[in-house]
Write a protein that holds these residues in place. Structure first.
Motif, mmCIF file in Angstrom:
data_model
loop_
_atom_site.group_PDB
_atom_site.id
_atom_site.type_symbol
_atom_site.label_atom_id
_atom_site.label_comp_id
_atom_site.label_asym_id
_atom_site.label_seq_id
_atom_site.Cartn_x
_atom_site.Cartn_y
_atom_site.Cartn_z
ATOM 1 N N ASP A 95 -17.518 0.106 1.269
ATOM 2 C CA ASP A 95 -17.208 1.319 2.037
ATOM 3 C C ASP A 95 -16.042 1.122 2.990
ATOM 4 O O ASP A 95 -15.448 2.088 3.466
ATOM 5 C CB ASP A 95 -18.441 1.720 2.875
ATOM 6 C CG ASP A 95 -19.673 1.815 2.006
ATOM 7 O OD1 ASP A 95 -19.701 2.696 1.134
ATOM 8 O OD2 ASP A 95 -20.587 0.976 2.167
ATOM 9 N N ILE A 96 -15.732 -0.128 3.300
ATOM 10 C CA ILE A 96 -14.689 -0.410 4.300
ATOM 11 C C ILE A 96 -13.993 -1.716 3.900
ATOM 12 O O ILE A 96 -14.655 -2.637 3.407
ATOM 13 C CB ILE A 96 -15.323 -0.468 5.722
ATOM 14 C CG1 ILE A 96 -14.319 -0.936 6.765
ATOM 15 C CG2 ILE A 96 -16.560 -1.334 5.795
ATOM 16 C CD1 ILE A 96 -14.807 -0.721 8.207
ATOM 17 N N VAL A 97 -12.677 -1.730 4.108
ATOM 18 C CA VAL A 97 -11.871 -2.866 3.635
ATOM 19 C C VAL A 97 -11.338 -3.625 4.846
ATOM 20 O O VAL A 97 -10.753 -3.023 5.753
ATOM 21 C CB VAL A 97 -10.665 -2.357 2.807
ATOM 22 C CG1 VAL A 97 -9.857 -3.517 2.231
ATOM 23 C CG2 VAL A 97 -11.124 -1.417 1.695
ATOM 24 N N ILE A 98 -11.536 -4.932 4.856
ATOM 25 C CA ILE A 98 -11.030 -5.752 5.971
ATOM 26 C C ILE A 98 -10.106 -6.803 5.352
ATOM 27 O O ILE A 98 -10.548 -7.626 4.541
ATOM 28 C CB ILE A 98 -12.177 -6.484 6.704
ATOM 29 C CG1 ILE A 98 -13.399 -5.593 6.888
ATOM 30 C CG2 ILE A 98 -11.681 -7.077 8.012
ATOM 31 C CD1 ILE A 98 -13.430 -4.739 8.096
ATOM 32 N N ILE A 99 -8.831 -6.777 5.755
ATOM 33 C CA ILE A 99 -7.858 -7.681 5.127
ATOM 34 C C ILE A 99 -7.332 -8.713 6.131
ATOM 35 O O ILE A 99 -7.218 -8.421 7.330
ATOM 36 C CB ILE A 99 -6.650 -6.900 4.540
ATOM 37 C CG1 ILE A 99 -5.888 -6.130 5.632
ATOM 38 C CG2 ILE A 99 -7.094 -5.950 3.443
ATOM 39 C CD1 ILE A 99 -4.576 -5.513 5.153
ATOM 40 N N ASP A 100 -7.021 -9.896 5.641
ATOM 41 C CA ASP A 100 -6.235 -10.847 6.428
ATOM 42 C C ASP A 100 -4.888 -10.171 6.687
ATOM 43 O O ASP A 100 -4.288 -9.588 5.778
ATOM 44 C CB ASP A 100 -6.040 -12.145 5.635
ATOM 45 C CG ASP A 100 -5.236 -13.197 6.391
ATOM 46 O OD1 ASP A 100 -5.783 -14.262 6.685
ATOM 47 O OD2 ASP A 100 -4.030 -12.949 6.673
ATOM 48 N N ALA A 101 -4.397 -10.256 7.916
ATOM 49 C CA ALA A 101 -3.171 -9.534 8.289
ATOM 50 C C ALA A 101 -1.961 -9.995 7.467
ATOM 51 O O ALA A 101 -0.958 -9.280 7.405
ATOM 52 C CB ALA A 101 -2.897 -9.721 9.774
ATOM 53 N N ALA A 102 -2.044 -11.177 6.847
ATOM 54 C CA ALA A 102 -0.878 -11.690 6.105
ATOM 55 C C ALA A 102 -1.162 -11.789 4.609
ATOM 56 O O ALA A 102 -0.554 -12.629 3.927
ATOM 57 C CB ALA A 102 -0.463 -13.045 6.667
ATOM 58 N N ILE A 103 -2.038 -10.939 4.083
ATOM 59 C CA ILE A 103 -2.263 -11.013 2.627
ATOM 60 C C ILE A 103 -0.968 -10.703 1.891
ATOM 61 O O ILE A 103 -0.075 -10.025 2.412
ATOM 62 C CB ILE A 103 -3.372 -10.066 2.083
ATOM 63 C CG1 ILE A 103 -3.177 -8.621 2.512
ATOM 64 C CG2 ILE A 103 -4.738 -10.598 2.339
ATOM 65 C CD1 ILE A 103 -4.095 -7.657 1.775
ATOM 66 N N HIS A 104 -0.931 -11.162 0.652
ATOM 67 C CA HIS A 104 0.254 -10.944 -0.169
ATOM 68 C C HIS A 104 0.506 -9.447 -0.339
ATOM 69 O O HIS A 104 -0.424 -8.636 -0.310
ATOM 70 C CB HIS A 104 0.050 -11.612 -1.539
ATOM 71 C CG HIS A 104 1.292 -11.635 -2.373
ATOM 72 N ND1 HIS A 104 1.474 -10.828 -3.460
ATOM 73 C CD2 HIS A 104 2.423 -12.362 -2.255
ATOM 74 C CE1 HIS A 104 2.663 -11.069 -3.997
ATOM 75 N NE2 HIS A 104 3.256 -11.999 -3.283
ATOM 76 N N TYR A 105 1.755 -9.112 -0.556
ATOM 77 C CA TYR A 105 2.161 -7.712 -0.761
ATOM 78 C C TYR A 105 1.279 -7.025 -1.812
ATOM 79 O O TYR A 105 1.009 -5.827 -1.727
ATOM 80 C CB TYR A 105 3.610 -7.644 -1.232
ATOM 81 C CG TYR A 105 4.579 -8.430 -0.368
ATOM 82 C CD1 TYR A 105 4.791 -8.074 0.963
ATOM 83 C CD2 TYR A 105 5.276 -9.524 -0.881
ATOM 84 C CE1 TYR A 105 5.680 -8.788 1.743
ATOM 85 C CE2 TYR A 105 6.166 -10.238 -0.091
ATOM 86 C CZ TYR A 105 6.362 -9.882 1.214
ATOM 87 O OH TYR A 105 7.234 -10.581 2.000
ATOM 88 N N SER A 106 0.849 -7.785 -2.807
ATOM 89 C CA SER A 106 0.057 -7.205 -3.898
ATOM 90 C C SER A 106 -1.250 -6.619 -3.369
ATOM 91 O O SER A 106 -1.644 -5.526 -3.770
ATOM 92 C CB SER A 106 -0.231 -8.266 -4.961
ATOM 93 O OG SER A 106 -0.845 -9.389 -4.358
ATOM 94 N N GLY A 107 -1.905 -7.349 -2.452
ATOM 95 C CA GLY A 107 -3.153 -6.851 -1.865
ATOM 96 C C GLY A 107 -2.878 -5.707 -0.914
ATOM 97 O O GLY A 107 -3.624 -4.707 -0.875
ATOM 98 N N LYS A 108 -1.802 -5.829 -0.147
ATOM 99 C CA LYS A 108 -1.466 -4.789 0.831
ATOM 100 C C LYS A 108 -1.147 -3.474 0.117
ATOM 101 O O LYS A 108 -1.588 -2.397 0.527
ATOM 102 C CB LYS A 108 -0.288 -5.234 1.677
ATOM 103 C CG LYS A 108 -0.557 -4.992 3.144
ATOM 104 C CD LYS A 108 0.451 -5.637 4.044
ATOM 105 C CE LYS A 108 -0.296 -6.244 5.223
ATOM 106 N NZ LYS A 108 0.515 -7.122 6.015
ATOM 107 N N ASP A 109 -0.380 -3.578 -0.955
ATOM 108 C CA ASP A 109 -0.042 -2.372 -1.718
ATOM 109 C C ASP A 109 -1.282 -1.749 -2.346
ATOM 110 O O ASP A 109 -1.313 -0.541 -2.612
ATOM 111 C CB ASP A 109 0.947 -2.711 -2.843
ATOM 112 C CG ASP A 109 2.384 -2.792 -2.352
ATOM 113 O OD1 ASP A 109 2.614 -2.546 -1.153
ATOM 114 O OD2 ASP A 109 3.275 -3.108 -3.165
ATOM 115 N N ALA A 110 -2.276 -2.585 -2.626
ATOM 116 C CA ALA A 110 -3.471 -2.073 -3.323
ATOM 117 C C ALA A 110 -4.348 -1.237 -2.390
ATOM 118 O O ALA A 110 -4.987 -0.280 -2.832
ATOM 119 C CB ALA A 110 -4.285 -3.237 -3.873
ATOM 120 N N THR A 111 -4.382 -1.591 -1.104
ATOM 121 C CA THR A 111 -5.408 -0.985 -0.234
ATOM 122 C C THR A 111 -5.303 0.549 -0.104
ATOM 123 O O THR A 111 -6.348 1.206 -0.132
ATOM 124 C CB THR A 111 -5.449 -1.651 1.162
ATOM 125 O OG1 THR A 111 -4.142 -1.675 1.711
ATOM 126 C CG2 THR A 111 -5.995 -3.050 1.085
#
Ligand SMILES: Cc1ncc(COP(=O)(O)O)c(C=O)c1O
Length: 358
Positions: A95-111
């Motif tokens: 229900d909620i996504v918590i990401i490391d602030a420096a994840i790769h662009y691929s993960g950031k683009d996915a969110t």
């Protein structure tokens, strides 16, 4: 580059020692891998021109299933898209996504494609993750934590066990990692960061690539039958994008065969990483103790000058600029890629040259 990739290769008209990139076993340049890609291309062409099946995809599927010891491995056109496909597949499970602030662009683009609230925690900081979970996850909500397993520019290993410990307080919590640099390279049989940390359990997922340790190109998501079905149902890239070229599938199969038939390659990678890390520590750099084949150093050194001096000796290294990549820090860093195919003489020559130029 003017030759197939290798620990010794041709760049700009010169034979050089190469310490860059991500082909940790130099399989992109391995004669058997190149030959397999050529043979499959001659047999099947560059691709089916649509989502049609080609026999070599089944062979790749079987090889990957055995490698990762799973029921299914979803294969798709790029490693860059694999975290997106993994998360879209799982989207009804969190229900909620918590990401490391420096994840790769691929993960950031996915969110943003997930349609769920997204929060971040400080890079590699389990205590901050715990705070963010406590502050943001409402009763009954199931969080997914998304991080790289091995960070591409620094080589840092995410503290996945600590993340999992914090997540265990939340019913139905998931840990989903981009393990593009862990797969093939770390873990007792090369299954990556989850294997390395003993976390190949329910609720922990990984996506990655064939384009680094596995010497080819294409995204992969190992898992069970249920995950594969969810990805096929939810991730539109599985319907709307071409599959990998048959030559790439054949290359990956050949690359895994080379690794299976030559266990010494994985052992040599471990030895070479230890050699490099220990040598850099002796030069006074703070270097973590782990088997990741990306070794970075920071410090009061003009790394751009050092890089140019090494190049004069035909030793090619990479300097990542401050903020120059998804996880790059605010200062320049020297990033050294270690390969199983580096000889100890090559590593010693690099270390002694660095010592001389410091
Ligand atoms: C952490 C990470 N994820 C994904 C990718 C993309 O993989 P590919 O180049 O196979 O598309 C990279 C690429 O360098 C990466 O470093």
């Amino acid at each position: 580059m003017e030759s197939p990739l290798g620990a010794r290769m041709r760049i700009n008209g010169r034979d050089v020692d190469y310490f860059c990139g991500t082909s940790y076993f130099c399989l992109h340049g391995h004669p058997k891998v190149i030959e397999a890609a050529c043979a499959a291309t001659r047999r099947y062409g560059m691709g089916p021109g649509t989502l049609a099946h080609v026999e070599v995809y089944s062979e790749l599927q079987e090889k990957l299933r055995n490698w990762f010891n799973v029921e299914q491995v979803v294969s798709l056109i790029s490693g860059y898209s694999s975290p997106m496909a993994m998360l879209q597949g799982l989207r009804d499970d969190f229900d909620i996504v918590i990401i490391d602030a420096a994840i790769h662009y691929s993960g950031k683009d996915a969110t943003p494609t997930l349609g769920k609230p997204v929060h971040s925690f400080r890079h590699l900081d389990p205590d901050h993750l715990s705070e963010v979970l406590a502050g943001e996850v409402k009763p009954g909500q199931r969080p997914v934590v998304v991080t790289d397993g091995v960070f591409p520019s620094s080589g840092a290993l995410a503290p996945l066990q600590e993340y999992r410990r914090h997540l265990d307080k939340y019913h139905g919590s998931l840990l989903a990692i981009d393990d593009s640099h862990g797969m093939g390279a770390i873990g007792s049989t090369g299954r990556g960061s989850l294997q390395y940390f003993g976390l190949e359990n329910d609720g922990n997922f990984l996506a990655g690539t064939l384009s680094k340790a596995f010497g080819a190109l294409g995204g992969i998501i190992p898992g069970d039958e249920a995950l594969s079905k969810k990805i096929m149902a939810n991730a539109m890239i599985m319907r709307g994008a071409s599959p990998i070229p048959p030559g790439s599938a054949a290359a990956a199969i050949a690359a895994m065969e080379v690794l299976e038939n030559n266990p010494g390659m994985r052992e040599r990678l471990v030895e070479n990483v230890a050699h490099m890390r220990c040598g850099l520590r002796k030069l006074g750099f703070a270097v973590a103790e782990n088997p990741v084949p990306i070794v970075t150093v920071q410090g009061d050194v003009d790394f751009h000058k050092l890089r140019a001096q090494l190049e004069q000796r035909d030793i090619i290294v990479k300097v990542t600029k401050a903020f120059g990549y998804s996880d790059a820090p605010d200062v320049p860093t020297l990033r050294l890629a270690v390969f199983s195919e580096h000889t100890s003489e090559q590593i010693n020559r690099l270390l002694s040259s660095i010592a001389e130029f410091l």
